[in-house]
Design a protein around this motif. Structure first.
Motif, PDB file in Angstrom:
ATOM      1  N   GLY A   1       0.820  -1.195   0.000  1.00 45.17           N
ATOM      2  CA  GLY A   1       0.000   0.000   0.000  1.00 45.17           C
ATOM      3  C   GLY A   1       0.858   1.249   0.000  1.00 45.17           C
ATOM      4  O   GLY A   1       2.087   1.188   0.143  1.00 45.17           O
ATOM      5  N   SER A   2       0.209   2.378  -0.143  1.00 44.85           N
ATOM      6  CA  SER A   2       0.957   3.630  -0.241  1.00 44.85           C
ATOM      7  C   SER A   2       1.737   3.921   1.037  1.00 44.85           C
ATOM      8  O   SER A   2       2.884   4.360   0.984  1.00 44.85           O
ATOM      9  CB  SER A   2       0.023   4.781  -0.575  1.00 44.85           C
ATOM     10  OG  SER A   2      -0.931   4.977   0.454  1.00 44.85           O
TER      11      SER A   2
ATOM     12  N   ASP B   1       4.770   1.617   1.225  1.00 43.96           N
ATOM     13  CA  ASP B   1       5.773   2.048   0.239  1.00 43.96           C
ATOM     14  C   ASP B   1       6.536   3.269   0.760  1.00 43.96           C
ATOM     15  O   ASP B   1       7.760   3.346   0.647  1.00 43.96           O
ATOM     16  CB  ASP B   1       5.122   2.404  -1.100  1.00 43.96           C
ATOM     17  CG  ASP B   1       4.720   1.178  -1.907  1.00 43.96           C
ATOM     18  OD1 ASP B   1       5.358   0.127  -1.754  1.00 43.96           O
ATOM     19  OD2 ASP B   1       3.768   1.288  -2.697  1.00 43.96           O
ATOM     20  N   LYS B   2       5.789   4.223   1.308  1.00 44.84           N
ATOM     21  CA  LYS B   2       6.434   5.429   1.839  1.00 44.84           C
ATOM     22  C   LYS B   2       7.370   5.085   2.987  1.00 44.84           C
ATOM     23  O   LYS B   2       8.499   5.592   3.061  1.00 44.84           O
ATOM     24  CB  LYS B   2       5.386   6.432   2.313  1.00 44.84           C
ATOM     25  CG  LYS B   2       4.622   7.098   1.203  1.00 44.84           C
ATOM     26  CD  LYS B   2       3.600   8.056   1.789  1.00 44.84           C
ATOM     27  CE  LYS B   2       2.641   8.579   0.773  1.00 44.84           C
ATOM     28  NZ  LYS B   2       1.648   9.491   1.369  1.00 44.84           N
TER      29      LYS B   2
ATOM     30  N   VAL C   1       6.686   6.163  -5.374  1.00 46.95           N
ATOM     31  CA  VAL C   1       5.595   5.242  -5.718  1.00 46.95           C
ATOM     32  C   VAL C   1       4.480   5.365  -4.677  1.00 46.95           C
ATOM     33  O   VAL C   1       3.297   5.418  -5.024  1.00 46.95           O
ATOM     34  CB  VAL C   1       6.113   3.782  -5.813  1.00 46.95           C
ATOM     35  CG1 VAL C   1       4.956   2.788  -5.840  1.00 46.95           C
ATOM     36  CG2 VAL C   1       6.989   3.612  -7.035  1.00 46.95           C
ATOM     37  N   GLY C   2       4.855   5.425  -3.410  1.00 45.80           N
ATOM     38  CA  GLY C   2       3.860   5.586  -2.355  1.00 45.80           C
ATOM     39  C   GLY C   2       3.092   6.890  -2.490  1.00 45.80           C
ATOM     40  O   GLY C   2       1.867   6.928  -2.319  1.00 45.80           O
TER      41      GLY C   2
ATOM     42  N   LYS D   1       0.656   6.518  -5.402  1.00 44.41           N
ATOM     43  CA  LYS D   1      -0.499   5.709  -5.012  1.00 44.41           C
ATOM     44  C   LYS D   1      -1.474   6.520  -4.168  1.00 44.41           C
ATOM     45  O   LYS D   1      -2.689   6.412  -4.350  1.00 44.41           O
ATOM     46  CB  LYS D   1      -0.054   4.471  -4.234  1.00 44.41           C
ATOM     47  CG  LYS D   1       0.547   3.382  -5.082  1.00 44.41           C
ATOM     48  CD  LYS D   1       0.928   2.188  -4.226  1.00 44.41           C
ATOM     49  CE  LYS D   1       1.538   1.059  -5.006  1.00 44.41           C
ATOM     50  NZ  LYS D   1       1.915  -0.075  -4.135  1.00 44.41           N
ATOM     51  N   SER D   2      -0.952   7.322  -3.251  1.00 45.51           N
ATOM     52  CA  SER D   2      -1.814   8.167  -2.427  1.00 45.51           C
ATOM     53  C   SER D   2      -2.585   9.162  -3.277  1.00 45.51           C
ATOM     54  O   SER D   2      -3.783   9.384  -3.057  1.00 45.51           O
ATOM     55  CB  SER D   2      -0.985   8.939  -1.390  1.00 45.51           C
ATOM     56  OG  SER D   2      -0.508   8.088  -0.400  1.00 45.51           O
ATOM     57  N   THR D   3      -1.905   9.755  -4.239  1.00 40.30           N
ATOM     58  CA  THR D   3      -2.544  10.737  -5.112  1.00 40.30           C
ATOM     59  C   THR D   3      -3.677  10.093  -5.917  1.00 40.30           C
ATOM     60  O   THR D   3      -4.772  10.653  -6.015  1.00 40.30           O
ATOM     61  CB  THR D   3      -1.507  11.362  -6.064  1.00 40.30           C
ATOM     62  OG1 THR D   3      -0.504  12.000  -5.273  1.00 40.30           O
ATOM     63  CG2 THR D   3      -2.139  12.369  -6.994  1.00 40.30           C
ATOM     64  N   VAL D   4      -3.417   8.922  -6.470  1.00 40.25           N
ATOM     65  CA  VAL D   4      -4.433   8.218  -7.252  1.00 40.25           C
ATOM     66  C   VAL D   4      -5.612   7.823  -6.360  1.00 40.25           C
ATOM     67  O   VAL D   4      -6.777   7.997  -6.729  1.00 40.25           O
ATOM     68  CB  VAL D   4      -3.832   6.978  -7.952  1.00 40.25           C
ATOM     69  CG1 VAL D   4      -4.914   6.095  -8.552  1.00 40.25           C
ATOM     70  CG2 VAL D   4      -2.840   7.409  -9.015  1.00 40.25           C
ATOM     71  N   LYS D   5      -5.309   7.325  -5.179  1.00 44.06           N
ATOM     72  CA  LYS D   5      -6.360   6.918  -4.247  1.00 44.06           C
ATOM     73  C   LYS D   5      -7.228   8.116  -3.848  1.00 44.06           C
ATOM     74  O   LYS D   5      -8.456   8.020  -3.816  1.00 44.06           O
ATOM     75  CB  LYS D   5      -5.744   6.281  -3.009  1.00 44.06           C
ATOM     76  CG  LYS D   5      -6.738   5.750  -2.019  1.00 44.06           C
ATOM     77  CD  LYS D   5      -6.034   5.088  -0.846  1.00 44.06           C
ATOM     78  CE  LYS D   5      -7.004   4.595   0.193  1.00 44.06           C
ATOM     79  NZ  LYS D   5      -6.321   3.987   1.345  1.00 44.06           N
TER      80      LYS D   5
END
Length: 71
Positions: free
Chosen positions: A2-3, A6-7, A49-50, A53-57
């Motif tokens: 998950g984001s 990853d972070k 990448v994290g 993913k957060s931005t897309v979510k």
């Protein structure tokens, strides 16, 4: 992953890579410095990448909320 994971992994790899570079520099070990630089770069990519993913979510959640409002 998950984001958040990853972070977290990215931040950890950046910190460890930075420490390896510092240690390698202190003891004159070019291999350790190179490993540290590679690990730090890996950490930057993982964090990016994290963040992505957060931005897309967040965008998906906003779109879903807007659609639900109209219903």
């Amino acid at each position: 992953m998950g984001s958040t994971s990853d972070k977290a992994a990215g931040i950890a790899n950046q910190a460890i890579g930075d420490a390896k570079q510092g240690l390698g520099k202190a003891v004159g070990n070019d291999r350790l410095r190179a490993e540290g630089a590679a690990q730090e770069a890996k950490g930057k990519v993982e964090k990016a990448v994290g963040d992505a993913k957060s931005t897309v979510k967040d965008a998906a959640n906003k779109a879903a909320a807007a659609i639900n409002k109209k219903l």
